[in-house]
Scaffold this motif. Structure first.
Motif, PDB file in Angstrom:
ATOM      1  N   ASP A  40      -3.997   8.995  -1.913  1.00 35.46           N
ATOM      2  CA  ASP A  40      -2.928   9.572  -2.724  1.00 35.46           C
ATOM      3  C   ASP A  40      -2.285  10.687  -1.933  1.00 35.46           C
ATOM      4  OD1 ASP A  40      -1.519   9.572  -5.114  1.00 35.46           O
ATOM      5  OD2 ASP A  40      -2.647  11.268  -5.889  1.00 35.46           O
ATOM      6  N   PRO A  41      -0.999  10.641  -1.638  1.00 34.06           N
ATOM      7  CA  PRO A  41      -0.042   9.630  -2.076  1.00 34.06           C
ATOM      8  C   PRO A  41      -0.261   8.294  -1.364  1.00 34.06           C
ATOM      9  CG  PRO A  41       1.040  11.144  -0.575  1.00 34.06           C
ATOM     10  CD  PRO A  41      -0.357  11.672  -0.810  1.00 34.06           C
ATOM     11  N   PHE A  42       0.178   7.225  -2.023  1.00 28.70           N
ATOM     12  CA  PHE A  42      -0.007   5.876  -1.502  1.00 28.70           C
ATOM     13  C   PHE A  42       0.768   5.735  -0.201  1.00 28.70           C
ATOM     14  CE2 PHE A  42       0.658   1.190  -1.661  1.00 28.70           C
ATOM     15  CZ  PHE A  42      -0.684   0.842  -1.650  1.00 28.70           C
ATOM     16  N   PRO A  43       0.105   5.398   0.913  1.00 27.82           N
ATOM     17  CA  PRO A  43       0.759   5.449   2.222  1.00 27.82           C
ATOM     18  C   PRO A  43       1.583   4.225   2.618  1.00 27.82           C
ATOM     19  CG  PRO A  43      -1.561   4.949   2.484  1.00 27.82           C
ATOM     20  CD  PRO A  43      -1.319   5.132   1.008  1.00 27.82           C
ATOM     21  N   PHE A  44       1.763   3.251   1.723  1.00 31.85           N
ATOM     22  CA  PHE A  44       2.448   2.020   2.101  1.00 31.85           C
ATOM     23  C   PHE A  44       3.652   1.752   1.208  1.00 31.85           C
ATOM     24  CE2 PHE A  44      -1.994   1.562   3.233  1.00 31.85           C
ATOM     25  CZ  PHE A  44      -1.869   1.331   4.591  1.00 31.85           C
ATOM     26  N   ASN A  45       4.554   0.913   1.703  1.00 29.56           N
ATOM     27  CA  ASN A  45       5.694   0.457   0.926  1.00 29.56           C
ATOM     28  C   ASN A  45       5.163  -0.420  -0.195  1.00 29.56           C
ATOM     29  OD1 ASN A  45       7.954  -0.769  -0.096  1.00 29.56           O
ATOM     30  ND2 ASN A  45       8.821  -1.305   1.886  1.00 29.56           N
ATOM     31  N   VAL A  46       5.489  -0.090  -1.421  1.00 27.00           N
ATOM     32  CA  VAL A  46       4.937  -0.797  -2.572  1.00 27.00           C
ATOM     33  C   VAL A  46       5.403  -2.256  -2.637  1.00 27.00           C
ATOM     34  CG1 VAL A  46       6.708  -0.211  -4.260  1.00 27.00           C
ATOM     35  CG2 VAL A  46       4.363  -0.506  -5.001  1.00 27.00           C
ATOM     36  N   THR A  47       6.482  -2.599  -1.956  1.00 25.98           N
ATOM     37  CA  THR A  47       6.955  -3.986  -1.979  1.00 25.98           C
ATOM     38  C   THR A  47       6.182  -4.867  -1.008  1.00 25.98           C
ATOM     39  OG1 THR A  47       8.666  -3.497  -0.341  1.00 25.98           O
ATOM     40  CG2 THR A  47       9.279  -3.317  -2.681  1.00 25.98           C
ATOM     41  N   GLU A  48       5.414  -4.281  -0.078  1.00 22.33           N
ATOM     42  CA  GLU A  48       4.634  -5.058   0.880  1.00 22.33           C
ATOM     43  C   GLU A  48       3.194  -4.561   0.971  1.00 22.33           C
ATOM     44  OE1 GLU A  48       6.669  -4.678   4.558  1.00 22.33           O
ATOM     45  OE2 GLU A  48       8.434  -5.729   3.875  1.00 22.33           O
ATOM     46  N   PRO A  49       2.510  -4.340  -0.150  1.00 20.91           N
ATOM     47  CA  PRO A  49       1.162  -3.768  -0.066  1.00 20.91           C
ATOM     48  C   PRO A  49       0.127  -4.731   0.476  1.00 20.91           C
ATOM     49  CG  PRO A  49       1.656  -4.335  -2.311  1.00 20.91           C
ATOM     50  CD  PRO A  49       2.915  -4.572  -1.518  1.00 20.91           C
ATOM     51  N   GLU A  50       0.347  -6.035   0.345  1.00 17.61           N
ATOM     52  CA  GLU A  50      -0.660  -7.005   0.765  1.00 17.61           C
ATOM     53  C   GLU A  50      -0.782  -7.096   2.282  1.00 17.61           C
ATOM     54  OE1 GLU A  50      -2.108  -9.729  -1.433  1.00 17.61           O
ATOM     55  OE2 GLU A  50      -1.329  -8.975  -3.306  1.00 17.61           O
ATOM     56  N   ALA A  51       0.095  -6.387   3.007  1.00 20.21           N
ATOM     57  CA  ALA A  51       0.006  -6.376   4.457  1.00 20.21           C
ATOM     58  C   ALA A  51      -1.212  -5.578   4.921  1.00 20.21           C
ATOM     59  CB  ALA A  51       1.282  -5.789   5.054  1.00 20.21           C
ATOM     60  N   GLU A  52      -1.759  -4.750   4.064  1.00 19.95           N
ATOM     61  CA  GLU A  52      -2.915  -3.919   4.405  1.00 19.95           C
ATOM     62  C   GLU A  52      -4.180  -4.519   3.794  1.00 19.95           C
ATOM     63  OE1 GLU A  52      -4.957  -0.805   6.152  1.00 19.95           O
ATOM     64  OE2 GLU A  52      -2.879  -1.389   6.427  1.00 19.95           O
ATOM     65  N   HIS A  56      -4.532  -5.001  -3.066  1.00 19.43           N
ATOM     66  CA  HIS A  56      -4.161  -6.234  -3.757  1.00 19.43           C
ATOM     67  C   HIS A  56      -3.181  -5.925  -4.882  1.00 19.43           C
ATOM     68  CE1 HIS A  56      -7.508  -8.119  -1.668  1.00 19.43           C
ATOM     69  NE2 HIS A  56      -8.232  -7.068  -2.030  1.00 19.43           N
ATOM     70  N   VAL A  57      -2.225  -6.817  -5.076  1.00 16.90           N
ATOM     71  CA  VAL A  57      -1.329  -6.745  -6.221  1.00 16.90           C
ATOM     72  C   VAL A  57      -1.862  -7.763  -7.224  1.00 16.90           C
ATOM     73  CG1 VAL A  57       1.012  -7.144  -7.050  1.00 16.90           C
ATOM     74  CG2 VAL A  57       0.651  -6.043  -4.844  1.00 16.90           C
ATOM     75  N   VAL A  58      -2.217  -7.292  -8.422  1.00 17.63           N
ATOM     76  CA  VAL A  58      -2.813  -8.171  -9.424  1.00 17.63           C
ATOM     77  C   VAL A  58      -1.955  -8.181 -10.681  1.00 17.63           C
ATOM     78  CG1 VAL A  58      -5.165  -7.893  -8.571  1.00 17.63           C
ATOM     79  CG2 VAL A  58      -4.307  -6.315 -10.288  1.00 17.63           C
ATOM     80  N   ALA A  59      -1.900  -9.334 -11.338  1.00 14.20           N
ATOM     81  CA  ALA A  59      -1.219  -9.420 -12.630  1.00 14.20           C
ATOM     82  C   ALA A  59      -2.010  -8.593 -13.633  1.00 14.20           C
ATOM     83  CB  ALA A  59      -1.140 -10.873 -13.085  1.00 14.20           C
ATOM     84  N   CYS A  60      -1.294  -7.909 -14.521  1.00 12.04           N
ATOM     85  CA  CYS A  60      -1.958  -7.022 -15.479  1.00 12.04           C
ATOM     86  C   CYS A  60      -1.472  -7.332 -16.891  1.00 12.04           C
ATOM     87  CB  CYS A  60      -1.682  -5.561 -15.121  1.00 12.04           C
ATOM     88  SG  CYS A  60      -2.665  -4.415 -16.083  1.00 12.04           S
ATOM     89  N   PRO A  61      -2.217  -8.131 -17.643  1.00 13.08           N
ATOM     90  CA  PRO A  61      -1.793  -8.539 -18.989  1.00 13.08           C
ATOM     91  C   PRO A  61      -1.509  -7.377 -19.934  1.00 13.08           C
ATOM     92  CG  PRO A  61      -3.684  -9.828 -18.279  1.00 13.08           C
ATOM     93  CD  PRO A  61      -3.483  -8.741 -17.259  1.00 13.08           C
ATOM     94  N   SER A  62      -2.255  -6.274 -19.814  1.00 11.81           N
ATOM     95  CA  SER A  62      -2.024  -5.140 -20.709  1.00 11.81           C
ATOM     96  C   SER A  62      -0.751  -4.380 -20.338  1.00 11.81           C
ATOM     97  CB  SER A  62      -3.209  -4.170 -20.663  1.00 11.81           C
ATOM     98  OG  SER A  62      -3.234  -3.454 -19.439  1.00 11.81           O
TER      99      SER A  62
END
Length: 146
Positions: A40-52, A56-62
């Protein structure tokens, strides 16, 4: 292409974007110390987080994401290497449905925890201005057509 077709196309794109935005996602990761990839703060571009690795970008039903930071109270144990940051999807929203950050107890430890509602909101950057910009563009386009 006439003006009505352009207007219909723009409106369709706006509706499609909003329908796609109903599926909310959260970042899921955990790291400890300053060199961790989930810090924190998040060191990566949020549109390409899976490059690191480990992010992981996960679906969140809630629709509610969380960020938990432990070890920020200054009471580190001998085996601690610094503050641990964890980002996750929450199974259910807070009882009052309020976005906030506060100190709380988690697994018998005092931690700093944030709750937010929105797509990838548990990153450092919120991307909530995109629908507003699209709506403004649509209004200006309609204004110029009429």
């Amino acid at each position: 292409m006439n003006n009505r077709a352009v207007l219909f196309l723009l409106f369709g794109l706006l509706v499609l974007k909003e329908i796609n935005g109903l599926q909310k996602r959260c970042l899921r990761c955990r790291s400890r110390g300053e060199l961790g990839s989930c810090g924190d703060p998040f060191p990566f571009n949020v549109t390409e987080p899976e490059a690191e690795i480990g992010i992981h970008v996960v679906a969140c039903p809630s629709g509610w994401c969380g960020k938990l930071i432990e070890g920020t109270t200054g009471a580190f144990r001998a085996d601690d290497y610094g503050a641990a940051t964890q980002r996750m999807c929450l199974q259910r929203p807070p009882n009052d449905y309020e976005e906030r950050c506060a100190y709380t107890m988690w697994n018998h430890k005092k931690v700093y925890m944030c709750f937010c509602n929105g797509d990838l909101c548990n990153s450092a950057v919120k991307i909530s201005t995109v629908p507003l910009v699209m709506l403004l563009t649509l209004i200006v386009t309609i204004w110029n057509i009429l």
